[in-house]
Design an enzyme around this catalytic site. Structure first.
Site, PDB file in Angstrom:
ATOM      1  N   CYS A 161     -16.748  13.846  19.491  1.00 36.78           N
ATOM      2  CA  CYS A 161     -16.600  15.131  19.517  1.00 36.78           C
ATOM      3  C   CYS A 161     -16.342  15.862  20.859  1.00 36.78           C
ATOM      4  O   CYS A 161     -15.665  16.705  20.986  1.00 36.78           O
ATOM      5  CB  CYS A 161     -17.841  15.707  18.770  1.00 36.78           C
ATOM      6  SG  CYS A 161     -19.488  15.461  19.644  1.00 36.78           S
ATOM      7  N   GLU A 194     -24.481  20.806  16.360  1.00 36.70           N
ATOM      8  CA  GLU A 194     -23.573  20.280  17.429  1.00 36.70           C
ATOM      9  C   GLU A 194     -22.428  19.877  16.632  1.00 36.70           C
ATOM     10  O   GLU A 194     -22.560  19.136  15.953  1.00 36.70           O
ATOM     11  CB  GLU A 194     -24.332  19.142  18.138  1.00 36.70           C
ATOM     12  CG  GLU A 194     -23.777  18.710  19.502  1.00 36.70           C
ATOM     13  CD  GLU A 194     -22.764  17.578  19.182  1.00 36.70           C
ATOM     14  OE1 GLU A 194     -21.421  17.940  19.160  1.00 36.70           O
ATOM     15  OE2 GLU A 194     -23.065  16.412  18.822  1.00 36.70           O
ATOM     16  N   LYS A 239     -31.446  12.412   6.944  1.00 39.32           N
ATOM     17  CA  LYS A 239     -30.145  12.101   6.164  1.00 39.32           C
ATOM     18  C   LYS A 239     -29.172  11.702   7.219  1.00 39.32           C
ATOM     19  O   LYS A 239     -28.364  12.521   7.737  1.00 39.32           O
ATOM     20  CB  LYS A 239     -29.788  13.293   5.304  1.00 39.32           C
ATOM     21  CG  LYS A 239     -28.583  12.824   4.334  1.00 39.32           C
ATOM     22  CD  LYS A 239     -27.552  13.776   3.980  1.00 39.32           C
ATOM     23  CE  LYS A 239     -26.185  13.769   4.767  1.00 39.32           C
ATOM     24  NZ  LYS A 239     -25.687  12.484   4.717  1.00 39.32           N
ATOM     25  N   GLU A 265      -9.356  19.594  16.053  1.00 41.02           N
ATOM     26  CA  GLU A 265      -9.952  18.510  16.267  1.00 41.02           C
ATOM     27  C   GLU A 265      -9.468  17.219  15.191  1.00 41.02           C
ATOM     28  O   GLU A 265      -9.485  17.122  14.250  1.00 41.02           O
ATOM     29  CB  GLU A 265     -11.483  18.320  16.248  1.00 41.02           C
ATOM     30  CG  GLU A 265     -12.356  17.011  16.657  1.00 41.02           C
ATOM     31  CD  GLU A 265     -13.965  17.342  16.524  1.00 41.02           C
ATOM     32  OE1 GLU A 265     -14.297  16.943  17.286  1.00 41.02           O
ATOM     33  OE2 GLU A 265     -14.208  17.883  15.545  1.00 41.02           O
TER      34      GLU A 265
END
Length: 475
Positions: A282, A245, A170, A382
């Protein structure tokens, strides 16, 4: 505009059970560039069943046979590099030259490396009277993000398939076009039916169905920590392996002992690494830690780099920063910039609003804050955009404490005139990878994080091992 009206299940392009579609937006023009099927849980059931049926045959093939398919896919990706990179630049905003090198170059490396590892891996070893064997885990559900869309797909799909697993993919609905191109390549490569399956849709429907499916033995997910937490919760109901992750807030420690020129170089390079892919990375080094006595030096160098960046069309020559991938992401980053101003951080470059002259496209000014304390929102959460925070420290011990002082632990960096000291500091940083004195990214080294940055590793031998079970034969 391209209309993708089918998904890929059991070696066939088939219609989704659902009738709805999802629009994919061009980050430069804000116009719809494609539509894709909004898949259903029923589509996932069919894909997982196909992958399960194909597993016995695929896992029984020799590593050399599976590797030959991975090598063929890598070659086909190379042949379509310009086309794929152009689509990803329009989806994500990365400059076209960088997109060629990173967004397609790294996936080619992953398929090539997966083939090499599959053929060289030691699948059994003797320990005393036992033979320990490594076997493919089964059906792997791969749920991937939009910032490095094909790279993250390849990091999962290439190594899973090379190990003998079958997959249900996906991709992110924000940047899915490369996934359709990969499916076309896989179909043309003649991969056996059911080994690779593609179902597009939302995370709330397709992602959750993959995590919940009893036919899926493992989920490999890359995305936000919030979404990763949900995948782990859903997957726990069927006690499947979950590899995650997730997010990062990586620290870049620049030490006191550097001479003036090297210090400036480290700061300027650090700004560039924070802003890679317009900050949509990231592992970006988004917290720059500098000695308090050299804060003014750092501010000067950082402001020069940020102020000199060319922001604009990623297809235009010399562009450093393109737009962000979506309106939602642009608005999210603007909210964080405003929060930094409200919290009292010193704005030394960029700020609120679009860059001058860019009224169309999801653009954000390259922004640098200084005099940031590690408890500020912009130092802890973040942001996922071109926003760097500079945090002063008074000692090496304090710098390490600040570096480790978030819930994340994905990446980091340290720069010192003394290499041994730099390595010693790197060893104290609780994070999955640390760049020492400008060391280059190694796409075949393990990638993954500590703490809430994830569980497990991707890429290379360690990434390959994630898709293998361990069996002990007592002889």
């Amino acid at each position: 505009m391209k209309n993708y009206d089918k998904i890929y299940i059991n070696g066939q392009w088939v219609a989704s059970e659902g009738k709805a579609t999802i629009s994919v937006f061009d980050s430069i023009t804000e116009e719809v560039m494609a539509t894709i099927p909004e898949g259903t849980a029923g589509d996932v059931d069919k894909a997982a069943a196909a992958a399960k049926a194909a597993f016995i045959s695929w896992s029984s093939r020799t590593p050399e046979d599976r590797a030959s398919y991975m090598t063929k896919i890598a070659g086909a990706l190379g042949a379509r590099m310009d086309e794929i990179a152009s689509a990803i630049s329009r989806e994500t905003g990365m400059s076209k030259p960088m997109s060629n090198m990173i967004q397609v170059g790294l996936p080619i490396n992953s398929f090539t490396q997966a083939a090499a590892v599959a053929q060289s891996f030691e699948y059994s070893r003797e320990i005393g009277s036992s033979v320990i064997v490594r076997e493919p885990i089964g059906v792997v559900g791969c749920i991937t993000p939009w910032n490095y869309p094909l790279h993250q797909i390849a990091a999962k799909v290439a190594f899973a398939m090379a190990s003998g697993c079958t997959v249900v993919l996906k991709p992110s609905e924000v940047a899915p076009i490369d996934a359709f191109m990969l499916a076309e390549i896989i179909d043309e490569a003649g991969l056996p039916a059911g080994v690779f399956n593609l179902v597009t849709g939302t995370g709330q429907v397709v992602g959750e169905a993959i995590a919940a499916s009893p036919d899926v033995d493992m989920v490999s997910f890359t995305g936000s920590t919030r979404a990763g937490r949900r995948v782990a919760q859903v997957g726990a109901e069927t006690i499947k392996k979950i590899a995650l992750e997730l997010g990062g807030k990586s620290a870049n420690i620049i030490c006191e002992d550097l001479d003036e020129a090297t210090f400036a170089k480290a700061v300027m390079g650090g700004v560039g690494k924070a802003f890679l892919n317009s900050g949509q990375t990231c592992s970006a080094l988004t917290r720059m830690l500098v000695p308090r006595s050299r804060l003014a030096e750092a501010e000067k160098s950082a402001a020069v780099v940020a102020g000199g960046m060319k922001v604009g069309d990623p297809f235009a020559e010399g562009t450093n920063l393109g737009p962000l991938a979506s309106a939602a992401q642009r608005d999210r980053v603007q909210t964080y910039i405003n929060k930094g101003i409200e919290e009292g951080a010193t704005l030394i470059a960029g700020g609120l609003g679009a860059p001058e002259g860019l009224t169309t496209g999801f653009y954000v000014k390259p922004t640098v804050f200084s005099n940031v304390s590690n408890d500020m929102t912009i130092a802890q959460e973040e942001i996922f955009g071109p926003v760097l925070v500079i945090i002063p420290f008074d000692s090496t011990d304090e710098a390490v404490d600040i570096a480790n002082g978030t819930v994340y632990g994905l990446a980091g960096a340290v720069f010192s005139a003394n290499k041994d000291e730099a390595i010693a500091i790197a060893r104290r940083m609780r994070t999955g990878q640390v760049e020492v004195n400008g060391g280059a990214f190694n796409p075949n080294a393990p990638f993954g994080g500590y703490k809430q940055s994830g569980v497990g590793r991707e890429l290379g031998v360690y990434g390959f091992e994630e898709f293998l079970e361990i069996k002990s034969l007592q002889l």
